[in-house]
Design a protein around this motif. Structure first.
Motif, mmCIF file in Angstrom:
data_model
loop_
_atom_site.group_PDB
_atom_site.id
_atom_site.type_symbol
_atom_site.label_atom_id
_atom_site.label_comp_id
_atom_site.label_asym_id
_atom_site.label_seq_id
_atom_site.Cartn_x
_atom_site.Cartn_y
_atom_site.Cartn_z
ATOM 1 N N THR A 1 0.826 -1.201 0.000
ATOM 2 C CA THR A 1 0.000 0.000 0.000
ATOM 3 C C THR A 1 0.865 1.258 0.000
ATOM 4 O OG1 THR A 1 -0.133 0.026 2.424
ATOM 5 C CG2 THR A 1 -1.834 -1.215 1.224
ATOM 6 N N GLU A 2 0.250 2.365 -0.422
ATOM 7 C CA GLU A 2 0.927 3.670 -0.493
ATOM 8 C C GLU A 2 0.089 4.692 0.286
ATOM 9 O OE1 GLU A 2 3.804 4.270 -2.006
ATOM 10 O OE2 GLU A 2 4.081 2.848 -3.658
ATOM 11 N N PRO A 3 0.107 4.615 1.624
ATOM 12 C CA PRO A 3 -0.820 5.437 2.425
ATOM 13 C C PRO A 3 -0.607 6.941 2.304
ATOM 14 C CG PRO A 3 0.038 3.602 3.715
ATOM 15 C CD PRO A 3 0.847 3.658 2.460
ATOM 16 N N VAL B 1 -1.070 -3.165 -9.591
ATOM 17 C CA VAL B 1 -1.996 -4.203 -10.033
ATOM 18 C C VAL B 1 -3.368 -3.590 -10.281
ATOM 19 C CG1 VAL B 1 -2.673 -4.891 -7.685
ATOM 20 C CG2 VAL B 1 -2.848 -6.543 -9.556
ATOM 21 N N CYS B 2 -4.009 -4.059 -11.342
ATOM 22 C CA CYS B 2 -5.355 -3.602 -11.699
ATOM 23 C C CYS B 2 -6.034 -4.743 -12.437
ATOM 24 C CB CYS B 2 -5.281 -2.345 -12.563
ATOM 25 S SG CYS B 2 -6.890 -1.695 -13.070
ATOM 26 N N VAL B 3 -6.842 -5.500 -11.723
ATOM 27 C CA VAL B 3 -7.463 -6.702 -12.277
ATOM 28 C C VAL B 3 -8.978 -6.518 -12.334
ATOM 29 C CG1 VAL B 3 -7.633 -9.222 -12.089
ATOM 30 C CG2 VAL B 3 -5.643 -8.037 -11.145
ATOM 31 N N GLY B 4 -9.582 -7.022 -13.402
ATOM 32 C CA GLY B 4 -11.033 -7.004 -13.521
ATOM 33 C C GLY B 4 -11.542 -8.294 -14.134
ATOM 34 N N LYS B 5 -12.780 -8.615 -13.845
ATOM 35 C CA LYS B 5 -13.372 -9.836 -14.415
ATOM 36 C C LYS B 5 -13.447 -9.754 -15.930
ATOM 37 C CE LYS B 5 -17.189 -9.660 -12.002
ATOM 38 N NZ LYS B 5 -16.916 -8.544 -11.042
ATOM 39 N N ASP B 6 -13.592 -8.521 -16.451
ATOM 40 C CA ASP B 6 -13.662 -8.312 -17.897
ATOM 41 C C ASP B 6 -13.031 -6.952 -18.211
ATOM 42 O OD1 ASP B 6 -15.637 -6.381 -17.196
ATOM 43 O OD2 ASP B 6 -17.206 -7.908 -17.351
ATOM 44 N N ILE C 1 -7.992 4.996 -10.323
ATOM 45 C CA ILE C 1 -6.661 5.363 -9.819
ATOM 46 C C ILE C 1 -5.945 6.333 -10.763
ATOM 47 C CG2 ILE C 1 -6.406 3.266 -8.456
ATOM 48 C CD1 ILE C 1 -4.598 2.126 -10.666
ATOM 49 N N GLY C 2 -6.704 6.873 -11.736
ATOM 50 C CA GLY C 2 -6.144 7.886 -12.625
ATOM 51 C C GLY C 2 -5.104 7.365 -13.596
ATOM 52 N N ARG C 3 -5.248 6.126 -14.039
ATOM 53 C CA ARG C 3 -4.264 5.518 -14.937
ATOM 54 C C ARG C 3 -4.975 5.007 -16.195
ATOM 55 N NH1 ARG C 3 0.184 3.966 -11.391
ATOM 56 N NH2 ARG C 3 1.253 2.952 -13.139
ATOM 57 N N GLU C 4 -4.169 4.787 -17.243
ATOM 58 C CA GLU C 4 -4.684 4.251 -18.501
ATOM 59 C C GLU C 4 -4.426 2.742 -18.553
ATOM 60 O OE1 GLU C 4 -6.350 5.899 -20.771
ATOM 61 O OE2 GLU C 4 -6.171 7.820 -19.720
ATOM 62 N N VAL C 5 -5.361 2.006 -19.114
ATOM 63 C CA VAL C 5 -5.244 0.547 -19.148
ATOM 64 C C VAL C 5 -3.992 0.107 -19.893
ATOM 65 C CG1 VAL C 5 -6.293 -1.594 -19.985
ATOM 66 C CG2 VAL C 5 -7.719 0.150 -18.904
ATOM 67 N N LEU D 1 -3.639 0.714 -5.164
ATOM 68 C CA LEU D 1 -3.764 2.162 -5.065
ATOM 69 C C LEU D 1 -5.158 2.619 -4.649
ATOM 70 C CD1 LEU D 1 -1.616 3.249 -8.145
ATOM 71 C CD2 LEU D 1 -0.972 3.203 -5.725
ATOM 72 N N ASP D 2 -6.180 1.811 -4.863
ATOM 73 C CA ASP D 2 -7.526 2.141 -4.383
ATOM 74 C C ASP D 2 -7.785 1.276 -3.150
ATOM 75 O OD1 ASP D 2 -10.164 2.676 -3.874
ATOM 76 O OD2 ASP D 2 -10.895 2.238 -5.895
ATOM 77 N N LEU D 3 -7.541 1.844 -1.983
ATOM 78 C CA LEU D 3 -7.609 1.061 -0.745
ATOM 79 C C LEU D 3 -9.038 0.830 -0.271
ATOM 80 C CD1 LEU D 3 -4.594 2.583 1.218
ATOM 81 C CD2 LEU D 3 -4.650 0.571 -0.266
ATOM 82 N N ASP D 4 -10.002 1.479 -0.896
ATOM 83 C CA ASP D 4 -11.404 1.257 -0.528
ATOM 84 C C ASP D 4 -12.041 0.111 -1.315
ATOM 85 O OD1 ASP D 4 -11.576 3.388 1.378
ATOM 86 O OD2 ASP D 4 -11.618 4.796 -0.305
ATOM 87 N N ASP D 5 -11.364 -0.364 -2.342
ATOM 88 C CA ASP D 5 -11.911 -1.394 -3.226
ATOM 89 C C ASP D 5 -11.471 -2.783 -2.756
ATOM 90 O OD1 ASP D 5 -12.943 -2.904 -5.270
ATOM 91 O OD2 ASP D 5 -11.747 -1.974 -6.867
ATOM 92 N N LEU D 6 -12.094 -3.261 -1.694
ATOM 93 C CA LEU D 6 -11.728 -4.576 -1.164
ATOM 94 C C LEU D 6 -12.193 -5.708 -2.072
ATOM 95 C CD1 LEU D 6 -12.367 -4.073 2.660
ATOM 96 C CD2 LEU D 6 -10.267 -3.709 1.345
#
Length: 307
Positions: free
Chosen positions: A7-9, A232-237, A248-252, A287-292
């Motif tokens: 994490t990056e608090p 890391v940025c993972v999604g089902k689709d 998180i303000g980033r491009e895929v 980077l999104d610490l609220d997205d458990l």
């Protein structure tokens, strides 16, 4: 392959948020919870409600978790005197029942030093080397004996070298991209060598340098653990990947090029490519610490494929 949550608090997080992430880390079967050690936000975020101290945070988490390892990527040697740092880490290790690891770096972010009145010395790497010798020397000194060190930057006389950590040896992590001094220092002091945000090619090259430095120092290269840290940025689709990237303000495309992004299958494949060049452990920068739910997806669809 061990997966650890990183994490990056300083980007904006309360202790309660970090506690929620740490508990999810433990409940979902990840190996460890690590955090950065910074006092100032970076980039286009507000950083609210403000920074949290790494070792105070880990002390709290030591009492509120039971299994996961806890540590820093990386504590800045500029933030703490080495004797004080040795005491802090040993105490948190005791509080956790022996689950702490110390990532230690030279320090680099000059703006945060100016913002909080922390000296930012010119010769940081030489200070780091003395800190490593002192911290590990204090811990290794037998109870009842004393420790002395007389260096260019630090001077210790008749230190009782207390308290002792719960572990016989607290694992020390070093890392970075330096071609000469960094591998040499890792060969001497590190239990683990970490490449932060490096490509597969750069990571393979740096792992090779560290292994060569270990051999030159008379140490078996396999005595070290080799790891990488990647966003890391993972999604089902694809739609979920895009949503998480936007959050998180980033491009895929950039995330896929420079980190672990995409569907679970894509991320498992890329982790496998790091494993092929010698990485044994991955620190997943969240980077999104609220997205458990993100952690749950990584646990069920990525981590489960790496057992």
């Amino acid at each position: 392959m061990d997966l650890r949550i990183f994490t990056e608090p300083q980007q904006g997080a309360t202790y309660d948020t970090l506690l929620a992430v740490a508990k999810a880390t433990e409940d979902l079967g990840f190996d460890a919870f690590f955090r950065s050690d910074h006092y100032l936000k970076m980039g286009n975020v507000d950083g609210l409600p403000g920074p949290t101290d790494a070792w105070i945070t880990l002390a709290g988490l030591a009492r509120e978790t039971k299994r996961i390892r806890l540590g820093t990527l990386m504590t800045a040697a500029t933030f703490r005197l080495p004797g004080v740092l040795a005491i802090q880490v040993a105490q948190v290790d005791q509080m956790s029942g022996g689950r702490v690891e110390l990532g230690l770096g030279a320090g680099w972010f000059e703006e945060e030093h100016r913002a909080y009145g922390i000296p930012f010395p010119t010769e940081k790497f030489a200070r780091l080397e003395e800190q490593l010798e002192i911290v590990t020397g204090l811990w290794a000194t037998k109870t009842g004996e004393t420790f002395d060190f007389h260096g260019k930057y630090y001077d210790l006389t008749d230190s009782p070298a207390l308290p002792k950590p719960a572990q016989d040896r607290v694992p020390v992590l070093l890392g970075g991209h330096g071609a000469t001094r960094t591998p040499r220092l890792a060969a001497r002091y590190a239990d683990e060598f970490n490449i932060p945000f490096g490509s597969i090619e750069d990571s393979e090259r740096q792992f090779g340098r560290v292994r060569a430095a270990a051999e030159e120092a008379g140490r078996h290269p396999d005595a070290l653990t080799y790891s990488t840290a990647l966003v890391v940025c993972v999604g089902k689709d694809d739609q979920e990947v895009a949503r998480r990237a936007a959050a998180i303000g980033r491009e895929v495309d950039e995330l896929k090029a420079n980190g672990l992004a995409g569907t679970p299958a894509e991320v498992v494949d890329k982790i496998g490519r790091y494993a092929e060049i010698g990485a044994q452990r991955v620190y997943l920068q969240i980077l999104d610490l609220d997205d458990l739910d993100h952690l749950e997806l990584i646990s069920s669809r990525v981590q489960s494929q790496l057992k």
